[in-house]
Motif scaffolding. Structure first.
Motif, short mmCIF file in Angstrom:
data_model
loop_
_atom_site.label_atom_id
_atom_site.label_comp_id
_atom_site.label_asym_id
_atom_site.label_seq_id
_atom_site.Cartn_x
_atom_site.Cartn_y
_atom_site.Cartn_z
N ILE A 66 0.85 -1.19 0.00
CA ILE A 66 0.00 0.00 0.00
C ILE A 66 0.89 1.24 0.00
N HIS A 67 0.80 2.01 -1.07
CA HIS A 67 1.57 3.25 -1.25
C HIS A 67 1.13 4.28 -0.22
N PRO A 68 2.04 5.16 0.22
CA PRO A 68 1.64 6.18 1.20
C PRO A 68 0.49 7.07 0.72
N HIS A 69 0.36 7.26 -0.60
CA HIS A 69 -0.77 8.06 -1.09
C HIS A 69 -2.10 7.44 -0.67
N GLY A 98 5.97 3.28 2.21
CA GLY A 98 6.91 4.33 2.60
C GLY A 98 6.21 5.59 3.05
N LEU A 99 6.87 6.73 2.78
CA LEU A 99 6.36 8.03 3.21
C LEU A 99 6.45 9.03 2.06
N ASP A 100 5.42 9.85 1.92
CA ASP A 100 5.44 10.93 0.93
C ASP A 100 4.95 12.20 1.61
N PHE A 101 5.91 13.04 2.04
CA PHE A 101 5.57 14.31 2.68
C PHE A 101 5.60 15.45 1.66
N VAL A 110 -0.93 8.90 9.58
CA VAL A 110 -1.54 7.71 8.98
C VAL A 110 -0.53 7.00 8.08
N GLN A 111 0.20 7.79 7.30
CA GLN A 111 1.26 7.22 6.46
C GLN A 111 2.24 6.43 7.31
N GLU A 112 2.66 7.02 8.42
CA GLU A 112 3.64 6.37 9.28
C GLU A 112 3.11 5.07 9.86
N LYS A 113 1.86 5.08 10.28
CA LYS A 113 1.25 3.89 10.87
C LYS A 113 1.16 2.76 9.85
N VAL A 114 0.74 3.10 8.63
CA VAL A 114 0.59 2.10 7.57
C VAL A 114 1.95 1.59 7.12
N PHE A 115 2.92 2.47 7.09
CA PHE A 115 4.29 2.08 6.76
C PHE A 115 4.82 1.08 7.80
N GLU A 116 4.64 1.40 9.06
CA GLU A 116 5.12 0.53 10.12
C GLU A 116 4.43 -0.83 10.09
N LEU A 129 11.79 -5.23 1.15
CA LEU A 129 10.88 -4.09 1.08
C LEU A 129 11.20 -3.20 -0.11
N PHE A 130 10.15 -2.79 -0.82
CA PHE A 130 10.25 -1.88 -1.96
C PHE A 130 9.62 -0.57 -1.51
N CYS A 131 10.47 0.45 -1.28
CA CYS A 131 10.00 1.65 -0.58
C CYS A 131 10.04 2.93 -1.40
N HIS A 132 9.10 3.80 -1.07
CA HIS A 132 8.94 5.12 -1.67
C HIS A 132 9.24 6.16 -0.58
N GLU A 133 9.99 7.19 -0.95
CA GLU A 133 10.24 8.29 -0.01
C GLU A 133 10.35 9.60 -0.77
N ARG A 134 9.53 10.58 -0.37
CA ARG A 134 9.61 11.91 -0.95
C ARG A 134 9.53 12.95 0.16
N ASP A 135 10.56 13.78 0.23
CA ASP A 135 10.61 14.88 1.21
C ASP A 135 10.37 14.39 2.64
N ALA A 136 10.82 13.17 2.92
CA ALA A 136 10.58 12.59 4.25
C ALA A 136 11.79 11.77 4.71
N SER A 137 12.95 12.10 4.21
CA SER A 137 14.13 11.26 4.44
C SER A 137 14.45 11.04 5.92
N GLU A 138 14.44 12.11 6.70
CA GLU A 138 14.81 11.96 8.11
C GLU A 138 13.82 11.08 8.86
N ARG A 139 12.54 11.32 8.66
CA ARG A 139 11.53 10.52 9.36
C ARG A 139 11.52 9.08 8.85
N PHE A 140 11.68 8.92 7.55
CA PHE A 140 11.75 7.59 6.94
C PHE A 140 12.89 6.79 7.57
N ALA A 141 14.07 7.41 7.63
CA ALA A 141 15.24 6.72 8.19
C ALA A 141 15.05 6.42 9.67
N GLU A 142 14.40 7.33 10.38
CA GLU A 142 14.16 7.14 11.81
C GLU A 142 13.29 5.91 12.05
#
Length: 276
Positions: A66-69, A98-101, A110-116, A129-142
């Motif tokens: 499920i994509h973050p969108h 992943g996350l798309d901020f 909600v994105q974070e919960k679904v990602f986790e 894992l096949f992950c998407h990240e946009r403008d969320a690098s720090e939180r994604f890595a955390e």
């Protein structure tokens, strides 16, 4: 020269391919792209790409996720149905997740919960894992950092960020997927010097088609649609900026991709040029 490339990100279920989906796969194989990983971004699409992978068995596999969108539409039933998909032999990764901020189509919490939740499913299934990240690098890595010891493997697909983000991901032993973004002289040149920084066993290539048509392509299709047959443009650009040959980059990214998606054994009879 015969290369056998792996395109790790193909959105083959997209409506842009409705009129010639089978021909797109055939054309890819003719151009040396003998393995394609089809992307699932919702439960429905994951089920659809599973069907396409079965139709094109031997050349196509798929992800399920499920994509973050679409995170706002995820529910317990969707996660339970995803779990059943992970048992199918054609499904080789959890995602796209992943996350798309950048667009924020779903609220960030909600994105974070679904990602986790999908990280947990990947740990349970032992799938990469096949992950998407946009403008969320720090939180994604955390978030990744807190699960990293349990996660099998993870690729940040369609990497377009800066050196700081790249090193953040490499420090977490993530794989990196490079697309036709690197062929865009308007916005992708910052990626050129970074190619030497990515270890060969962490680098993979993808078209993310039908999007991101390489601007370096000499003869561009009239419909401006990208497809797996154009993957060689990405490989060529990486070769140019790493000082390697086209063949070297092609062979290494194939080897890395087959290992990442646990396809080496399945491709024993299809490996062709590998190791030569």
């Amino acid at each position: 020269m015969t290369l056998q490339l792996v395109d790790i990100g193909v959105n083959l279920s997209d409506k842009a391919f409705d009129k010639d989906r089978d021909e797109v796969v055939s054309r890819a194989v003719e151009h040396g792209v003998t393995t394609m990983i089809l992307t699932g971004t919702s439960l429905a699409e994951s089920q659809e790409v599973l069907g396409l992978a079965r139709t094109h068995a031997g050349h196509c596999f798929c992800t399920a996720g499920i994509h973050p969108h679409g995170a706002k539409d995820a529910n317990v039933q969707a996660f339970n149905e995803l779990k059943t998909l992970f048992n199918e032999p054609e499904v080789v990764a959890v995602g796209e997740t992943g996350l798309d901020f950048n667009r924020d189509f779903s609220p960030r919490p909600v994105q974070e919960k679904v990602f986790e939740r999908q990280l947990e499913l990947a740990i349970e299934s032992r799938l990469p894992l096949f992950c998407h990240e946009r403008d969320a690098s720090e939180r994604f890595a955390e978030i990744i950092r807190s699960y990293r010891d349990q996660i099998n493997k993870l690729v940040v697909h369609c990497f377009t960020a800066d050196k700081k983000a790249l090193y953040r991901y490499l420090d977490l032993d993530c794989h990196i997927g490079i697309t036709g973004w690197i062929c865009d002289e308007r916005r992708g040149t910052h990626l050129h010097p970074l190619m030497k920084d990515i270890p060969a066993n962490r680098l993979m290539v993808e078209t993310d088609s039908p999007w991101l048509l390489p601007r370096s392509l000499v003869k561009k299709p009239k419909n401006r649609r990208n497809e797996p047959a154009f993957l060689l443009e990405v490989v060529q650009m990486i070769a140019t900026h790493t000082g390697q040959s086209l063949e070297q980059v092609g062979r290494q990214t194939r080897k890395t991709s087959l290992e990442f998606f646990n396809l080496t054994a399945r491709h024993h009879d299809l490996q062709g040029q590998d190791g030569q």
